[in-house]
Write an enzyme that holds these catalytic residues in place. Structure first.
Site, short mmCIF file in Angstrom:
data_model
loop_
_atom_site.label_atom_id
_atom_site.label_comp_id
_atom_site.label_asym_id
_atom_site.label_seq_id
_atom_site.Cartn_x
_atom_site.Cartn_y
_atom_site.Cartn_z
N CYS A 81 -13.67 4.81 -27.84
CA CYS A 81 -14.95 5.49 -28.07
C CYS A 81 -15.69 5.70 -26.75
O CYS A 81 -16.75 5.13 -26.50
CB CYS A 81 -15.79 4.64 -29.02
SG CYS A 81 -17.34 5.41 -29.45
N GLU A 82 -15.08 6.48 -25.87
CA GLU A 82 -15.67 6.81 -24.57
C GLU A 82 -15.22 8.22 -24.20
O GLU A 82 -14.03 8.54 -24.32
CB GLU A 82 -15.15 5.87 -23.46
CG GLU A 82 -15.45 4.40 -23.67
CD GLU A 82 -16.77 3.95 -23.07
OE1 GLU A 82 -17.39 4.74 -22.32
OE2 GLU A 82 -17.17 2.82 -23.37
N GLY A 114 3.52 -3.69 -4.01
CA GLY A 114 3.31 -3.82 -5.46
C GLY A 114 3.75 -2.52 -6.12
O GLY A 114 4.85 -2.40 -6.66
N ARG A 115 2.92 -1.53 -5.99
CA ARG A 115 3.14 -0.24 -6.64
C ARG A 115 4.51 0.36 -6.33
O ARG A 115 5.21 0.82 -7.24
CB ARG A 115 2.04 0.71 -6.14
CG ARG A 115 1.95 2.01 -6.89
CD ARG A 115 0.97 2.97 -6.18
NE ARG A 115 -0.34 2.39 -5.93
CZ ARG A 115 -1.35 2.39 -6.79
NH1 ARG A 115 -1.22 2.96 -7.97
NH2 ARG A 115 -2.51 1.84 -6.48
N TYR A 144 -0.30 -1.62 -12.17
CA TYR A 144 -1.71 -1.47 -12.55
C TYR A 144 -1.85 -0.74 -13.89
O TYR A 144 -2.81 -0.02 -14.12
CB TYR A 144 -2.51 -0.78 -11.42
CG TYR A 144 -2.21 -1.41 -10.07
CD1 TYR A 144 -2.66 -2.69 -9.79
CD2 TYR A 144 -1.44 -0.76 -9.11
CE1 TYR A 144 -2.34 -3.31 -8.58
CE2 TYR A 144 -1.13 -1.37 -7.90
CZ TYR A 144 -1.59 -2.64 -7.65
OH TYR A 144 -1.28 -3.24 -6.46
N TYR A 194 -9.79 5.64 -11.63
CA TYR A 194 -9.54 6.22 -10.30
C TYR A 194 -9.26 7.72 -10.36
O TYR A 194 -8.77 8.28 -9.38
CB TYR A 194 -8.30 5.58 -9.66
CG TYR A 194 -8.23 4.08 -9.62
CD1 TYR A 194 -9.17 3.32 -8.93
CD2 TYR A 194 -7.17 3.40 -10.24
CE1 TYR A 194 -9.07 1.94 -8.86
CE2 TYR A 194 -7.06 2.02 -10.17
CZ TYR A 194 -8.01 1.29 -9.48
OH TYR A 194 -7.89 -0.06 -9.41
N ARG A 240 -6.09 3.59 -15.30
CA ARG A 240 -6.09 4.28 -14.00
C ARG A 240 -6.71 5.69 -14.07
O ARG A 240 -7.52 6.03 -13.21
CB ARG A 240 -4.68 4.33 -13.40
CG ARG A 240 -4.10 2.93 -13.13
CD ARG A 240 -2.79 2.97 -12.35
NE ARG A 240 -3.00 3.46 -11.02
CZ ARG A 240 -2.75 4.69 -10.60
NH1 ARG A 240 -2.19 5.56 -11.42
NH2 ARG A 240 -3.04 5.06 -9.40
N GLY A 254 0.76 -1.24 0.00
CA GLY A 254 0.00 0.00 0.00
C GLY A 254 0.79 1.28 0.00
O GLY A 254 0.21 2.36 -0.14
#
Ligand SMILES: *Cc1c(COP(=O)(O)O)cnc(C)c1O
Length: 430
Positions: A354-355, A287-288, A383, A327, A323, A243
Site C-alpha cells: 500500500c505505497e 558482494g554484488r 540486496y 535506489y 531496490r 563495489g
C-alpha cells in the site's frame, strides 16, 4: 534480451540452471527467490582467478550483507572465502557456515559494547571506524587479556559515479576516518596495550561501473601504507573493499569484468608494494558482483489494469525487493511462462504494498500479460531478500537453491504465525 548463460529459454519458459521456472513456481508457490549455486561458484572463481593471475596473496572476503542465507555463506566458505561482516548476526552466520575467524573482518561505523566483546571473544579482525571505538575495543581486549588485530577504515574522499545512497567514500559520509586524521589514529593504536594495527581498509561504494575510482582508491591506500611504514606499522593486509557493479540494464550497461578490474588495480598495487618493499595480502570484499546475477525473483500476476498506464499487479513488492523503491534501481524482467513470445505492450509491474512507490519495473515492453502469468525479476541475488521486510504484515517468501539437477529450499516461506510469533500480549489485554 541478452540472458546470462545460466538463464535459458526452452519450450517458451525461462529456466535457471536448467530448472523450469514455471515448475519451480508451481511446486513452491510465489513469490519465490531462486538462486543458482553454480553461478555463484563461477562468479567467485572468475574474480579470484583474475586477481591471483597478478599476485598470489589474495584473500576474498564475501560482503555478507548482500545475501544473508546460510546456504550462500556455505558455498562461499567452501570456496575458501572469508567474510566482511557488518553485525554480530553476520559474524555468527559466517562462523556457523564454517568460515574461520581469522578470515573475518568485523566492519561497521557504530559497534556496540556487545559487538566489541564478541569481536574480542571470537578473535576476528576489526575494521575500526573511530577513535572512540578504538579506545573501547582496547579496553574490552584488555579486560579479556587478549590482543585484537585491527585496520582502520580510511575515508579516501573519493567521488564515485553511482547512486548517492551507495557512495560510501565521499568526504561527507559517515564511514571511515578522514585522511587528515588517519596517521594520528594509527599512532594511538600503536600505543594501545591490547591493539595490534596490521592493515588498512577502504570501501568506496557500490554498483560502480568504471575501474578508475578503484585505481584512485588503490593509490590512496599505497600512499597511506608508505606513511604507516614510517610510523612503524607492520602492514599484513591492504583491503580495497568491494563495489564492482553489475550490468542491471542488460541491453546497455557495460560493467568491467573481473579481468578489467584486476588489470586496472593490480599494477598500481604491485608497483606500490614493490616500491615499499613489502608483500602484504590483498583483500577484496565483493558482494554484488558475486551473487546479484545468481538469483531471480519469481512473482505471479494477480491482475492487469488499464489506467494511466497498463499495470501488471504482481504478488511481490518492495517488501521483498526494495531496490527499485529505495535506489530507483532497474531490474530486467522476463515473462517467464511466455519467454519467447514477442514483446507487444508496455507494462508497469506493480507490487501489492500500500505505497505509491511500490513499482518493481516501469514501462517495460513485454508479451501480452494476463492474471496467472509468471514474471521473473532478474539479478536479485544481492540486496534482494537481504533487505526484505514484513511490511503490510506480509510473511516473507521462500528461497530455493538449484545446483545441477537438484533444487531445494534454502528458506521456507513464512506464514502468519511467523508474523505473530515474537509478539507479546500485555497482561492488561489478557
Ligand atoms: C557493502 C560493502 C561491501 C560490498 O559492496 P558490493 O558493492 O556489494 O560489492 C564491501 N565492503 C564493505 C565495507 C561494505 O559495506
Amino acid at each position: 534480451m541478452m540472458l546470462p548463460e545460466h538463464l535459458t529459454v526452452a519450450g517458451g519458459r525461462l529456466h535457471i540452471g536448467g530448472h523450469d521456472t514455471v515448475a519451480l513456481a508451481d511446486t513452491h508457490g510465489t513469490p519465490l527467490y531462486v538462486t543458482d549455486e553454480d553461478r555463484i561458484r563461477a562468479n567467485y572463481r572468475r574474480l579470484e582467478d583474475a586477481l591471483t593471475a597478478h599476485y598470489p596473496k589474495v584473500r576474498v572476503l564475501y560482503a555478507a550483507k548482500a545475501n544473508g542465507n546460510l546456504a550462500v555463506f556455505r558455498i562461499l566458505a567452501d570456496l575458501g572465502a572469508g567474510a566482511d561482516v557488518f553485525s554480530a548476526g553476520e559474524l555468527c552466520l559466517a562462523l556457523a557456515a564454517g568460515m574461520q575467524a581469522e578470515k573475518l573482518l568485523f566492519n561497521g561505523s557504530s559497534k556496540s559494547t556487545a559487538d566489541l566483546a564478541l569481536a574480542v571473544e571470537t578473535g576476528v579482525k576489526v575494521s575500526v571506524d573511530s577513535l572512540d571505538e578504538l579506545r573501547q575495543l582496547n579496553a574490552a581486549a584488555a579486560a579479556a587479556g587478549k590482543t585484537v588485530r585491527i585496520a582502520f577504515r580510511v575515508n579516501p574522499a573519493i567521488e564515485v559515479p553511482t547512486h548517492p545512497k551507495i557512495a560510501t567514500g565521499l568526504a561527507t559520509t559517515k564511514f571511515g576516518i578522514p585522511a587528515g586524521q588517519i596517521l594520528d589514529a594509527y599512532r594511538e593504536a600503536l600505543a594501545c596495550s591490547n591493539i595490534d594495527p596490521v592493515g588498512v581498509h577502504c570501501h568506496i561504494g557500490s554498483q560502480i561501473l568504471e575501474v578508475e575510482p578503484f585505481v584512485r582508491e588503490m593509490e590512496v591506500l599505497i600512499d597511506l601504507a608508505r606513511d604507516l611504514l614510517a610510523l612503524g606499522v607492520t602492514i599484513e593486509f591492504i583491503d580495497i573493499g568491494g563495489g564492482l557493479g553489475v550490468p542491471y540494464h542488460r541491453e546497455t550497461d557495460r560493467a568491467p569484468t573481473p579481468q578489467d578490474y584486476a588489470a586496472a588495480v593490480m599494477p598500481v598495487f604491485l608497483a606500490g608494494i614493490r616500491d615499499l618493499g613489502i608483500e602484504p595480502e590483498l583483500w577484496v570484499e565483493p558482494g554484488r558482483s558475486l551473487i546479484a546475477d545468481s538469483t531471480i525473483l519469481l512473482t505471479r500476476v494477480n491482475s492487469v489494469k488499464e489506467a494511466y498506464k497498463t499495470f501488471a499487479n504482481v504478488d511481490a513488492g518492495f517488501n521483498l525487493l526494495v531496490r527499485p523503491a529505495m535506489y530507483d534501481s532497474y531490474h530486467a524482467v522476463v515473462a517467464a511462462n511466455k519467454a519467447d513470445a514477442p514483446a507487444e505492450r508496455e507494462y508497469t509491474i506493480a507490487g501489492p504494498i500500500c505505497e505509491t512507490g511500490d513499482l518493481l519495473a516501469k514501462d517495460r515492453m513485454l508479451p501480452a500479460l494476463a492474471a496467472g502469468d509468471l514474471i521473473a525479476v532478474l539479478d536479485t541475488g544481492a540486496y534482494g531478500f537481504a533487505m526484505s521486510s514484513q511490511y503490510n504484515s506480509r510473511p516473507r517468501c521462500a528461497e530455493v537453491i538449484v545446483r545441477g539437477d537438484d533444487a531445494a529450499l534454502m528458506r521456507r516461506a513464512e506464514d502468519v504465525d511467523d508474523l505473530t510469533a515474537p509478539m507479546q500480549q500485555p497482561a492488561w489485554q489478557q
